[in-house]
Design a protein around this motif. Sequence first.
Motif, short mmCIF file in Angstrom:
data_model
loop_
_atom_site.label_atom_id
_atom_site.label_comp_id
_atom_site.label_asym_id
_atom_site.label_seq_id
_atom_site.Cartn_x
_atom_site.Cartn_y
_atom_site.Cartn_z
N ASP A 49 0.75 -1.23 0.08
CA ASP A 49 0.07 0.09 0.09
C ASP A 49 0.96 1.33 -0.07
O ASP A 49 2.07 1.20 0.52
CB ASP A 49 -1.13 0.12 1.35
CG ASP A 49 -1.86 -0.92 1.19
OD1 ASP A 49 -3.02 -0.73 0.09
OD2 ASP A 49 -2.48 -1.89 1.93
N TYR A 50 0.35 2.23 -0.40
CA TYR A 50 1.07 3.60 -0.46
C TYR A 50 0.46 4.54 0.86
O TYR A 50 -0.34 5.34 0.84
CB TYR A 50 0.68 4.48 -1.77
CG TYR A 50 1.57 5.63 -1.68
CD1 TYR A 50 3.02 5.41 -1.64
CD2 TYR A 50 1.13 6.86 -1.74
CE1 TYR A 50 3.96 6.63 -2.04
CE2 TYR A 50 1.94 8.09 -1.58
CZ TYR A 50 3.33 7.95 -2.01
OH TYR A 50 4.15 9.14 -1.85
N PHE A 51 1.25 4.14 1.87
CA PHE A 51 0.90 4.99 3.00
C PHE A 51 2.07 5.57 3.94
O PHE A 51 2.74 5.24 4.83
CB PHE A 51 0.42 4.10 4.43
CG PHE A 51 -0.92 3.28 3.82
CD1 PHE A 51 -1.90 3.91 3.06
CD2 PHE A 51 -1.11 2.11 4.53
CE1 PHE A 51 -2.91 2.96 2.79
CE2 PHE A 51 -2.35 1.34 4.08
CZ PHE A 51 -3.27 1.98 3.36
N PRO A 52 2.85 6.39 2.90
CA PRO A 52 4.15 6.90 3.26
C PRO A 52 4.34 7.67 4.68
O PRO A 52 5.06 7.68 5.35
CB PRO A 52 4.35 8.02 2.05
CG PRO A 52 3.15 8.34 1.62
CD PRO A 52 2.20 7.27 1.95
N LEU A 53 3.08 8.42 5.03
CA LEU A 53 3.18 9.14 6.35
C LEU A 53 3.19 8.05 7.29
O LEU A 53 4.18 7.93 8.49
CB LEU A 53 1.99 9.98 6.63
CG LEU A 53 2.04 10.92 7.63
CD1 LEU A 53 3.56 11.90 7.59
CD2 LEU A 53 0.89 11.81 7.93
N GLU A 121 -2.78 -1.32 12.46
CA GLU A 121 -3.76 -0.46 11.90
C GLU A 121 -3.52 1.17 12.61
O GLU A 121 -4.32 1.95 12.81
CB GLU A 121 -5.28 -0.69 12.60
CG GLU A 121 -5.70 -1.85 11.67
CD GLU A 121 -5.79 -1.40 10.16
OE1 GLU A 121 -6.25 -0.21 9.93
OE2 GLU A 121 -5.76 -2.15 9.36
N ILE A 122 -2.17 1.25 13.16
CA ILE A 122 -1.76 2.68 13.46
C ILE A 122 -2.09 3.60 12.27
O ILE A 122 -2.03 4.94 12.71
CB ILE A 122 -0.25 2.51 13.91
CG1 ILE A 122 -0.14 3.73 14.95
CG2 ILE A 122 0.72 2.89 12.87
CD1 ILE A 122 1.32 3.63 15.59
N LYS A 123 -2.00 3.13 11.26
CA LYS A 123 -2.40 3.94 9.96
C LYS A 123 -4.05 4.67 10.46
O LYS A 123 -4.13 5.65 9.86
CB LYS A 123 -2.36 3.26 8.65
CG LYS A 123 -3.18 1.84 8.55
CD LYS A 123 -2.90 1.27 7.22
CE LYS A 123 -3.44 -0.03 7.15
NZ LYS A 123 -2.92 -1.04 8.04
N ASN A 124 -4.66 3.96 11.00
CA ASN A 124 -6.32 4.47 11.10
C ASN A 124 -6.06 5.51 12.33
O ASN A 124 -6.37 6.52 12.18
CB ASN A 124 -6.91 3.26 11.86
CG ASN A 124 -8.10 2.81 10.76
OD1 ASN A 124 -8.20 3.53 9.78
ND2 ASN A 124 -8.93 1.94 11.17
N THR A 125 -5.32 5.16 13.43
CA THR A 125 -5.11 6.19 14.50
C THR A 125 -4.39 7.39 14.19
O THR A 125 -4.38 8.39 14.92
CB THR A 125 -4.57 5.52 15.66
OG1 THR A 125 -3.48 4.76 15.44
CG2 THR A 125 -5.51 4.42 16.39
#
Length: 548
Positions: A49-53, A121-125
């Motif tokens: 996935d592209y979640f760079p931050l 799922e820290i991408k969620n938080t």
Amino acid sequence: MLFRSIVYSPSFYGEWLFDEGHFVPADMTAQSGSWAGLALMWLDPKGVDYFPLTSTLFWALWQCFENDPAGYHVTSILLHAASGLLLWALLAKMTMPGAWAAAVVFTVHPVCVESVAWIAEIKNTLSLPLFLASCLCWVAQDDEGETTRQKWLAALAYVFFLLAMLAKPTVVAMPVLTLLYAWWKRGRINSRDIVHAAPLFLISIVLGIVTIQFQHGRAIGGEPLPIGGIDSRIVIAGMAILFYLATIFWPINLMPTYPAWQVVPPKAWQFLPWLVIGAAMWWMWRNRETPWGRNCILAFGFFLLMIAPMLGFIDMSFMRISWVTDHFVYVAMIGPIALAVAAATTWLERQTSCMRTWGFAAAGCVTVILSAGSFLYAREWVDEERLWKYTLARNDDSWIAHNRLGALKSERDEMDAAIDHFRHAARLRADLGETKNNLGALLLKKGLPDEAVEVLEEAVQATPFLVTIRCNLAEAYGKAGRFAEARDLAAELLKDDPTNFALLTTHAIALCNTGEREKGLAEFDRLLALKPDYEPAINALQAIQSAE
């Protein structure tokens, strides 16, 4: 803040779970600590996935905590708590009754446990507080005229939305949400609203396309998703909407993977949720001129917009496991919660002081019950074995739970238990090569090559593009004495991977057993020149030489 930390405190001691190893412990880019590694996360990411931050956050956390998951859990909890504070500020800015109570209910709600306790799922938080900050700036700028302050607030809204999308693009519908907010506030959408939302639409479209490309090209690849056609997707969407609403208001029996409804082909009754949804939407639109009609449209519209990307119309890799999951509704649940709390607060304000006292006591009890539920559920996320046993106790048809428990048992050399779990996983997802490959590899390890060949051939047929399965099949052919097939398959695979030591060993053994002994011995010499301490090749060569 302390109270919220206590609610999720069991996860402080949590281990790496499920696919978390792909994010940090097995991610050499995150571990590099170099600026070049950080740049790769933005310009040439290797993940699915592209979640760079989010990747940048993992990069930073590795420098602080390395392989200790406790620091990651604390970070996730603090981010979730920050979301609660920002939600309070946002709802108060919108003059929603019970703003603080809605924020508390959200932060202690059991449905949030999956997003907070699961490090992956820290991408969620991370995404949510940035999204809420963007919404807060947007609401503030909408109260301004065409002033310098308005321009700065709008610019901040754009920046925070961009950052939220770079953390996780599930908030992709925010541009439409701003137009819904304008209608809710003024009863119309004017050209100013559209012009101001244009940069948000640009960000949303560009990063939305990037996300879809990554999902299809990497996360899903060529793996089949058992989701069916458009009729099945419509059914899934309707059932998912009601499922999520029910889960928000009755968060009982939560689990990491819910049973996937049988919707291929769909049954007539499975379309009924759309009648309920349609009736609710008709009622809200008919009462749009009343304050509560507008409030319902805003809250339900927020819910639908935030959940829309995860309803099944767009293929997502998690659909290989289930149609619904708690972390999909993490953001969307804010709408129904805010509406319910606002309605309860407004009702209480109209009651006598005695009734208000009882009402506040009841609200306190609900908060305690939700907090206790979150605390108890968070305990199940401490380690993988506990998590998947908890899942199977409620959903024995969870193939991923059987698959993961099989892997854990295999690591502990509990072969029979591992094989049993892998057999269950392979039966539940007969169309998936991964489950059969795990079973076949373990059968091979246990010394059952003929059975392993049968299973691995089915795995190759199910998922022909996975090289790992074909490598295992080549080895199984050799162990089963089918040396010609082992030789041919290994030779084919070595064209693309000429330094694969396991394949080279299989190929050399097969050559020695198909009348090409000299070529086989030369293959052993080449392999051991590359890796002199490679034990499988050393042992195989000794066995061949001792048989002379």
